[in-house]
Design a protein around this motif. Structure first.
Motif, PDB file in Angstrom:
ATOM      1  N   LEU A 196       0.819  -1.216   0.000  1.00 41.21           N
ATOM      2  CA  LEU A 196       0.000   0.000   0.000  1.00 41.21           C
ATOM      3  C   LEU A 196       0.858   1.273   0.000  1.00 41.21           C
ATOM      4  O   LEU A 196       0.695   2.124  -0.889  1.00 41.21           O
ATOM      5  CB  LEU A 196      -0.982  -0.022   1.178  1.00 41.21           C
ATOM      6  N   CYS A 214       1.547   4.094  -3.206  1.00 42.96           N
ATOM      7  CA  CYS A 214       1.347   5.551  -3.044  1.00 42.96           C
ATOM      8  C   CYS A 214       2.642   6.306  -3.323  1.00 42.96           C
ATOM      9  O   CYS A 214       2.623   7.422  -3.853  1.00 42.96           O
ATOM     10  CB  CYS A 214       0.827   5.847  -1.644  1.00 42.96           C
ATOM     11  N   ASP A 217      -7.863  -4.443  -0.707  1.00 43.19           N
ATOM     12  CA  ASP A 217      -7.229  -3.156  -0.388  1.00 43.19           C
ATOM     13  C   ASP A 217      -6.299  -2.698  -1.515  1.00 43.19           C
ATOM     14  O   ASP A 217      -6.136  -1.492  -1.741  1.00 43.19           O
ATOM     15  CB  ASP A 217      -6.451  -3.256   0.929  1.00 43.19           C
ATOM     16  N   THR A 225      -8.601  -1.199  -4.117  1.00 38.31           N
ATOM     17  CA  THR A 225      -9.033   0.133  -3.679  1.00 38.31           C
ATOM     18  C   THR A 225      -7.940   1.170  -3.929  1.00 38.31           C
ATOM     19  O   THR A 225      -8.211   2.266  -4.426  1.00 38.31           O
ATOM     20  CB  THR A 225      -9.396   0.102  -2.182  1.00 38.31           C
ATOM     21  N   THR A 226      -6.708   0.800  -3.641  1.00 37.07           N
ATOM     22  CA  THR A 226      -5.584   1.727  -3.858  1.00 37.07           C
ATOM     23  C   THR A 226      -5.375   1.994  -5.344  1.00 37.07           C
ATOM     24  O   THR A 226      -5.110   3.131  -5.754  1.00 37.07           O
ATOM     25  CB  THR A 226      -4.304   1.153  -3.221  1.00 37.07           C
ATOM     26  N   LYS A 227      -5.570   0.975  -6.179  1.00 30.11           N
ATOM     27  CA  LYS A 227      -5.460   1.177  -7.635  1.00 30.11           C
ATOM     28  C   LYS A 227      -6.517   2.187  -8.082  1.00 30.11           C
ATOM     29  O   LYS A 227      -6.225   3.122  -8.830  1.00 30.11           O
ATOM     30  CB  LYS A 227      -5.669  -0.137  -8.386  1.00 30.11           C
ATOM     31  N   SER A 255      -5.793   4.857   2.664  1.00 32.17           N
ATOM     32  CA  SER A 255      -5.824   5.844   1.564  1.00 32.17           C
ATOM     33  C   SER A 255      -5.143   7.147   1.998  1.00 32.17           C
ATOM     34  O   SER A 255      -4.691   7.934   1.170  1.00 32.17           O
ATOM     35  CB  SER A 255      -7.269   6.136   1.170  1.00 32.17           C
TER      36      SER A 255
END
Ligand code: EPZ
Length: 421
Positions: A26, A30, A49, A52-54, A95
């Motif tokens: 994660l 970022c 997760d 979601t980050t993509k 996030s």
């Protein structure tokens, strides 16, 4: 909605391969915001997760090239949006890890406050305090952090407490800051080393030679790099406990034993035969384990993310133990569900007293958070009869194909549609 159905009693045997670490992947994803060149990440785990980050990175204008077999190419050629919206941050509080790199690269970010979750209040005051020390103007409005800075500048900042993503956010902000940043009283989880290695591979300058202190020399720009994601130490620990709780013989492969020392020490104390290799650990049960106390602490202490799983093992151990949760204020949501299966646990403040019982009986149980759901799966593996773990989506956030991996070890486990919400 889906549920995981387990028919307990099978002894697990064989080898299981560990995926890349969620809690390393994660921040590394970022960190791609810090460069306009391509970052290639290998061994990206297939988790909710990560998805979601993509989605969040795509929303910011970042280009993604998702190859099969766990390789992800990320190129933040230009950032076209600076907002991490409520619905994303609520789904996944990590996030907030776009805050530091957006401030470093763009000097502006609008990020929803994550709010609390099942395991605690989860504030981000340390992230914001550090960014202010680096020259950011922080305004809280409408449940959002509005952050701005002409250019992030270096500072000497001491955290009031150890925070993993707080340390990661400020490392990323400092990577492109004007001047040098010294961060003190930092978290020292292995995932933080991984982030330092990535930033240094991008041409940054992160010095972690003094444990707990990170010195970062800001650069004007960072270049692309390829990086292999470290193994997931929490997944590895979870599967080791699966071998122990079913009194089996399980070999956890492609892991990093050095990241698991507190758990391996505890498992040995319970009477388990623990054999450590270069990149694998094998546990062989000698029957019912002994009860052993545990206290969770920031790394290198016993990982809070393994507390619930360890409690499942202690529920069936011989004797009484105290399990103390020092990191989060409400991380015993799994206790009541274990009690419904026949466990004997009494909670007082941050300590759970566990009296081992002879056996557990399968039941309908409800997952409340990622690691609590893993705990209930483990209890189901050892319980008599059938256990149904509802709200399986919690599990999918952090475990890649867990039912497949456990089935390969001999578990009677399947995923089904769920009518109980
Ligand atoms: C990271 O969360 C992990 N998540 C968590 O894993 C893990 O449980 C936690 O570190 C502790 O090891 C990721 O890395 C994505 P913290 P993080 O900031 O960074 C308080 C899982 O299951 N605090 O180290 O959010 C906080 O409330 C997840 O994979 C402040 O008070 O945790 C907590 O009590 C769950 N102010 C303690 O510090 C702040 O600004 C440690 O939190 C920040 C944190």
């Amino acid at each position: 909605m889906e549920k995981i159905v387990i028919r307990g009693g099978n002894r697990l045997e064989g080898a299981v391969e560990i995926s890349g670490s969620k809690n390393a992947a994660l921040p590394l994803m970022c960190a791609s915001i810090l460069s306009s060149e391509e970052i290639t990440l290998h061994r990206v785990p297939g988790l909710k997760d990560i998805l979601t980050t993509k989605q969040l990175l795509l929303q910011l204008g970042v280009q993604l090239d998702d190859l099969s077999s766990g390789t992800l190419k990320i190129k933040a050629r230009e950032i076209t949006d600076h907002t991490a919206p409520y619905e994303m941050v609520k789904t996944m509080r990590a996030s907030v890890l776009v805050l530091g790199p957006l401030m470093a690269r763009e000097g502006r970010a609008v990020v929803s406050l994550p709010g609390g979750c099942a395991i605690g209040a989860r504030p981000i005051d340390q992230h914001l305090k550090g960014l202010e020390a680096m020259g950011a103007d922080i305004r809280l409005e409408g449940g959002y952090v509005h952050a701005r800075a002409r250019r992030i500048r270096g500072t000497d900042f001491t955290f009031d407490l150890k925070t993993v993503t707080g340390t990661e956010n400020l490392m990323m902000a400092a990577a492109l800051a004007q001047g040098t940043t010294v961060l003190r009283h930092c978290a020292v989880e292995p995932e933080i080393d991984a982030l330092a290695n990535l930033i240094n591979g991008m041409g940054g300058s992160v010095d972690m030679s003094v444990p707990g202190t990170i010195v970062i020399e800001g650069k004007d720009r960072l270049h692309g790099v390829a990086h292999d994601i470290m193994p997931d130490r929490i997944e590895a620990g979870t599967h080791l406990i699966a071998g122990a709780i079913t009194r089996g013989d399980v070999r956890v492969c492609r892991c990093e034993p050095a990241h698991l020392l507190p758990l391996l020490e505890k498992l040995s104390q319970t009477g388990l035969n623990v054999q450590v290799g270069d990149d694998e650990v094998r546990v062989i049960s000698n029957g019912r384990g002994k009860s052993c106390d545990v206290t969770t602490d920031p790394y290198p202490g016993f990982a809070t993310d393994l507390q619930a799983q360890y409690m499942a093992l202690m529920v069936l151990a011989d004797g009484r133990c105290q399990i103390t949760e020092n990191v989060f204020e409400n991380r015993f949501m799994h206790v009541q569900e274990l009690v419904r299966m026949g466990a004997n646990i009494k909670v007082s403040a941050r300590t759970a007293q566990v009296d081992g019982v002879e056996n557990l009986s399968g039941a309908h149980v409800q997952a409340t958070d990622l690691r609590a759901s893993a705990c209930l799966i483990l209890a189901g593996l050892a319980a008599s009869g059938e256990t149904e773990v509802h709200r399986a989506y919690h599990l999918d956030r952090g475990y890649e194909r867990i039912e497949e991996k456990l089935r390969k070890l001999g578990a009677d486990i399947r995923r089904e549609k769920d009518v109980i919400i």
